[in-house]
Design a protein around this motif. Structure first.
Motif, PDB file in Angstrom:
ATOM      1  N   PRO A 294      47.933  31.776  35.606  1.00  0.00           N
ATOM      2  CA  PRO A 294      47.763  32.992  36.400  1.00  0.00           C
ATOM      3  C   PRO A 294      46.953  32.762  37.664  1.00  0.00           C
ATOM      4  O   PRO A 294      46.081  31.895  37.726  1.00  0.00           O
ATOM      5  N   LEU A 295      47.271  33.559  38.688  1.00  0.00           N
ATOM      6  CA  LEU A 295      46.385  33.720  39.834  1.00  0.00           C
ATOM      7  C   LEU A 295      45.292  34.706  39.455  1.00  0.00           C
ATOM      8  O   LEU A 295      45.533  35.639  38.677  1.00  0.00           O
ATOM      9  N   VAL A 296      44.105  34.532  39.985  1.00  0.00           N
ATOM     10  CA  VAL A 296      43.080  35.564  39.868  1.00  0.00           C
ATOM     11  C   VAL A 296      43.345  36.565  40.980  1.00  0.00           C
ATOM     12  O   VAL A 296      43.296  36.222  42.162  1.00  0.00           O
ATOM     13  N   GLU A 297      43.667  37.795  40.610  1.00  0.00           N
ATOM     14  CA  GLU A 297      44.020  38.840  41.574  1.00  0.00           C
ATOM     15  C   GLU A 297      42.851  39.803  41.727  1.00  0.00           C
ATOM     16  O   GLU A 297      42.411  40.423  40.761  1.00  0.00           O
ATOM     17  N   MET A 298      42.344  39.920  42.958  1.00  0.00           N
ATOM     18  CA  MET A 298      41.201  40.784  43.246  1.00  0.00           C
ATOM     19  C   MET A 298      41.659  41.917  44.157  1.00  0.00           C
ATOM     20  O   MET A 298      41.858  41.724  45.362  1.00  0.00           O
ATOM     21  N   ASP A 299      41.835  43.089  43.582  1.00  0.00           N
ATOM     22  CA  ASP A 299      42.270  44.258  44.349  1.00  0.00           C
ATOM     23  C   ASP A 299      41.105  44.788  45.188  1.00  0.00           C
ATOM     24  O   ASP A 299      39.937  44.446  44.942  1.00  0.00           O
TER      25      ASP A 299
ATOM     26  N   THR B  78      49.123  37.186  36.790  1.00  0.00           N
ATOM     27  CA  THR B  78      47.784  37.271  37.380  1.00  0.00           C
ATOM     28  C   THR B  78      46.775  37.733  36.342  1.00  0.00           C
ATOM     29  O   THR B  78      47.126  38.396  35.358  1.00  0.00           O
ATOM     30  N   GLU B  79      45.523  37.393  36.581  1.00  0.00           N
ATOM     31  CA  GLU B  79      44.401  37.994  35.857  1.00  0.00           C
ATOM     32  C   GLU B  79      43.736  38.949  36.841  1.00  0.00           C
ATOM     33  O   GLU B  79      43.165  38.528  37.841  1.00  0.00           O
ATOM     34  N   TYR B  80      43.843  40.236  36.540  1.00  0.00           N
ATOM     35  CA  TYR B  80      43.535  41.282  37.522  1.00  0.00           C
ATOM     36  C   TYR B  80      42.076  41.743  37.448  1.00  0.00           C
ATOM     37  O   TYR B  80      41.547  41.990  36.366  1.00  0.00           O
ATOM     38  N   TYR B  81      41.458  41.854  38.636  1.00  0.00           N
ATOM     39  CA  TYR B  81      40.115  42.412  38.770  1.00  0.00           C
ATOM     40  C   TYR B  81      40.131  43.448  39.886  1.00  0.00           C
ATOM     41  O   TYR B  81      40.595  43.157  41.000  1.00  0.00           O
ATOM     42  N   ASP B  82      39.646  44.628  39.591  1.00  0.00           N
ATOM     43  CA  ASP B  82      39.592  45.704  40.580  1.00  0.00           C
ATOM     44  C   ASP B  82      38.244  45.652  41.293  1.00  0.00           C
ATOM     45  O   ASP B  82      37.220  46.046  40.732  1.00  0.00           O
ATOM     46  N   LEU B  83      38.249  45.182  42.545  1.00  0.00           N
ATOM     47  CA  LEU B  83      37.019  45.131  43.328  1.00  0.00           C
ATOM     48  C   LEU B  83      36.897  46.314  44.263  1.00  0.00           C
ATOM     49  O   LEU B  83      36.104  46.290  45.212  1.00  0.00           O
ATOM     50  N   GLY B  84      37.690  47.358  44.000  1.00  0.00           N
ATOM     51  CA  GLY B  84      37.514  48.602  44.738  1.00  0.00           C
ATOM     52  C   GLY B  84      36.117  49.161  44.486  1.00  0.00           C
ATOM     53  O   GLY B  84      35.546  48.969  43.408  1.00  0.00           O
ATOM     54  N   LEU B  85      35.570  49.851  45.451  1.00  0.00           N
ATOM     55  CA  LEU B  85      34.185  50.313  45.374  1.00  0.00           C
ATOM     56  C   LEU B  85      33.885  51.173  44.148  1.00  0.00           C
ATOM     57  O   LEU B  85      32.816  51.011  43.531  1.00  0.00           O
ATOM     58  N   PRO B  86      34.784  52.076  43.730  1.00  0.00           N
ATOM     59  CA  PRO B  86      34.490  52.848  42.512  1.00  0.00           C
ATOM     60  C   PRO B  86      34.277  51.971  41.275  1.00  0.00           C
ATOM     61  O   PRO B  86      33.384  52.239  40.461  1.00  0.00           O
ATOM     62  N   GLU B  87      35.086  50.919  41.118  1.00  0.00           N
ATOM     63  CA  GLU B  87      34.935  50.038  39.949  1.00  0.00           C
ATOM     64  C   GLU B  87      33.686  49.167  40.069  1.00  0.00           C
ATOM     65  O   GLU B  87      33.027  48.883  39.063  1.00  0.00           O
ATOM     66  N   ARG B  88      33.362  48.756  41.276  1.00  0.00           N
ATOM     67  CA  ARG B  88      32.126  47.997  41.450  1.00  0.00           C
ATOM     68  C   ARG B  88      30.908  48.866  41.128  1.00  0.00           C
ATOM     69  O   ARG B  88      29.930  48.394  40.548  1.00  0.00           O
TER      70      ARG B  88
ATOM     71  N   ASP C  42      32.507  38.584  37.662  1.00  0.00           N
ATOM     72  CA  ASP C  42      33.540  38.164  36.702  1.00  0.00           C
ATOM     73  C   ASP C  42      34.750  37.564  37.423  1.00  0.00           C
ATOM     74  O   ASP C  42      35.347  36.583  36.949  1.00  0.00           O
ATOM     75  N   SER C  43      35.120  38.152  38.555  1.00  0.00           N
ATOM     76  CA  SER C  43      36.281  37.642  39.295  1.00  0.00           C
ATOM     77  C   SER C  43      36.004  36.249  39.852  1.00  0.00           C
ATOM     78  O   SER C  43      36.894  35.390  39.866  1.00  0.00           O
ATOM     79  N   ALA C  44      34.772  36.024  40.308  1.00  0.00           N
ATOM     80  CA  ALA C  44      34.412  34.699  40.821  1.00  0.00           C
ATOM     81  C   ALA C  44      34.409  33.658  39.700  1.00  0.00           C
ATOM     82  O   ALA C  44      34.875  32.526  39.886  1.00  0.00           O
ATOM     83  N   GLU C  45      33.895  34.047  38.530  1.00  0.00           N
ATOM     84  CA  GLU C  45      33.893  33.124  37.399  1.00  0.00           C
ATOM     85  C   GLU C  45      35.325  32.809  36.950  1.00  0.00           C
ATOM     86  O   GLU C  45      35.622  31.677  36.550  1.00  0.00           O
ATOM     87  N   ALA C  46      36.205  33.805  37.028  1.00  0.00           N
ATOM     88  CA  ALA C  46      37.610  33.561  36.683  1.00  0.00           C
ATOM     89  C   ALA C  46      38.251  32.587  37.667  1.00  0.00           C
ATOM     90  O   ALA C  46      39.087  31.759  37.287  1.00  0.00           O
ATOM     91  N   THR C  47      37.846  32.673  38.937  1.00  0.00           N
ATOM     92  CA  THR C  47      38.363  31.742  39.942  1.00  0.00           C
ATOM     93  C   THR C  47      37.932  30.318  39.619  1.00  0.00           C
ATOM     94  O   THR C  47      38.706  29.365  39.774  1.00  0.00           O
ATOM     95  N   LYS C  48      36.704  30.153  39.143  1.00  0.00           N
ATOM     96  CA  LYS C  48      36.238  28.830  38.727  1.00  0.00           C
ATOM     97  C   LYS C  48      37.077  28.314  37.553  1.00  0.00           C
ATOM     98  O   LYS C  48      37.326  27.116  37.430  1.00  0.00           O
ATOM     99  N   LYS C  49      37.523  29.228  36.705  1.00  0.00           N
ATOM    100  CA  LYS C  49      38.311  28.841  35.533  1.00  0.00           C
ATOM    101  C   LYS C  49      39.749  28.470  35.905  1.00  0.00           C
ATOM    102  O   LYS C  49      40.261  27.420  35.473  1.00  0.00           O
TER     103      LYS C  49
END
Length: 405
Positions: free
Chosen positions: A9-14, A39-49, A59-66
């Protein structure tokens, strides 16, 4: 055609606002009909942050390392206005800054060049890639508003019990203080990433700071670059016929303006932030700029170099169909897909990504483009300014022709 299969998967950061809309439209129109997207999805929209106290960014950065390859949508770095608008508990840090710090990466940004849109600098014939150190300096500085007279000191308490203390300024009135730092380990990673990228792309590498004024801070960058080049990369550069050199940043600016392009310009964090905007604008538009974060251990995060296009988003919410340029976001996807295909040994995936890039450029070169580019158009036929949806559909038509051929 049968959909292309992915194995890793790609790490997908919305992201946020108009670019979040573009994100979905690009996937629906140009990716999902052709790829079994994994993809492995991460919502980086402001409400989720806000909901996760920004843990989702970590978590999204750690997934990118993986997984090794990520693709990121543009995100909001909140200010006081956004604090109220989104009912935030605090002004969360820049997601880009957080991800860069975790990956210890260098950001490489280069313009997307098309026939019919000439750079403002007429001598530029090839892209100029900005390599931006993505750690420390003003972005991690400690600041203090000096309320009145007093002595400001720089103090370092060593682990060995030895202290360093020096007066910065004896304030006779109110003022402001800022303390910034960097690390030899991060500068070393920055240097190695730049040298390796130059080798991979067969381009000359320029590096610039202001060591004549900053005789410790900037000079450390200069020394580390030179030491690593001499010890590890000089022979490879000479075999490939490419060059590395250091120059003061004011001299570098003059050289860049007089050049024909076709090289990598390595800059410290703030310098790279400013110069990448200058270079991209001179080439045409921030929306025509690729951006990839490369870590020294070979992790990649592709993103758009621009922001979330707030004005267009507000108009979109009012029911308009804006003409927002999706090229940088689209090329973030194609860059990530091509790298995933390369790393996983899936040539069909990498080939699809490159054909999609060529179809996008061909669409503009045919005279069909978003409004921001129409004012820059120099082609023989008049530019046809279209909405984002119409532009994506035109790209799809050119992509289908390329795939059929």
């Amino acid at each position: 055609m049968e959909k292309i299969q992915m194995t890793t998967p790609l790490v997908e950061m919305d992201g946020d606002e108009m670019t979040r809309i573009l994100w979905k439209d690009i996937k629906d129109v140009l990716l999902l009909p052709y790829i079994e997207l994994k993809t492995e999805y991460y919502d980086l929209g402001l409400p989720e942050r806000e909901r996760t106290a920004d843990q989702v960014t970590v978590d999204s950065a750690e997934a990118t390392k993986k997984y090794g390859v990520a693709v990121k949508c543009a995100t909001i770095t909140p200010n006081a206005q956004r604090l109220d608008e989104y009912n935030l508990t605090e002004m969360w840090k820049s997601p880009n800054g957080t991800i860069r710090a975790i990956l210890d990466g260098t950001v490489f940004r280069a313009p997307i060049m098309v026939k019919g849109i000439s750079p403002v600098v007429k001598t530029w014939k090839q892209p100029i890639t900005i390599a931006r150190h993505a750690y420390g300096d003003v972005y991690r500085a400690t600041e203090y508003r000096v309320p009145g007279p007093g002595v400001a000191e720089l103090v370092f308490s060593g682990a060995d019990g030895k202290d360093f203390r020096q007066t910065i300024y004896n304030f006779e009135c109110a003022g402001v203080l800022q303390g910034q730092y960097n690390k030899d380990s991060s500068i070393t990673s920055f240097a190695r990433s730049c040298f390796q990228y130059a080798i991979d792309t067969r381009q000359d590498l320029w590096f610039s700071t202001k060591d004549t004024i900053s005789k410790k801070y900037d000079h450390t960058f200069k020394d580390i670059f030179q030491d690593i080049y001499d010890a590890e990369y000089k022979d490879q550069f000479e075999r490939l016929g490419i060059e590395y050199f250091y120059t003061l940043i004011d001299d570098a600016v003059a050289r860049v303006i007089r050049s024909q392009g076709g090289f990598i310009w390595a800059c410290k964090n703030y310098d790279g932030d400013v110069m990448s905007d200058m270079v991209s604008t001179a080439f045409g538009s921030l929306a025509m700029m690729t951006s990839v974060l490369v870590s020294p251990d070979g992790k990649y995060e592709y993103e758009a170099a621009h922001g979330t296009v707030t004005r267009h988003y507000y108009r979109y919410l009012e029911g308009e169909n804006p003409s927002t340029n999706p090229m940088a976001t689209l090329f973030a996807w194609t860059g990530a897909l091509a790298k995933r295909g390369e790393l996983d040994g899936i040539p069909a995936l990498a080939d699809f990504a490159r054909k999609l890039e060529r179809a996008s450029i061909a669409t503009i070169e045919s005279g069909v483009m978003t409004k921001d580019l129409a004012g820059l158009w120099e082609g023989a036929a008049p530019a046809k300014s279209v909405t984002t949806a119409e532009f994506l559909q035109a790209i799809r038509e050119n992509l289908d022709k390329a795939l059929a051929g």
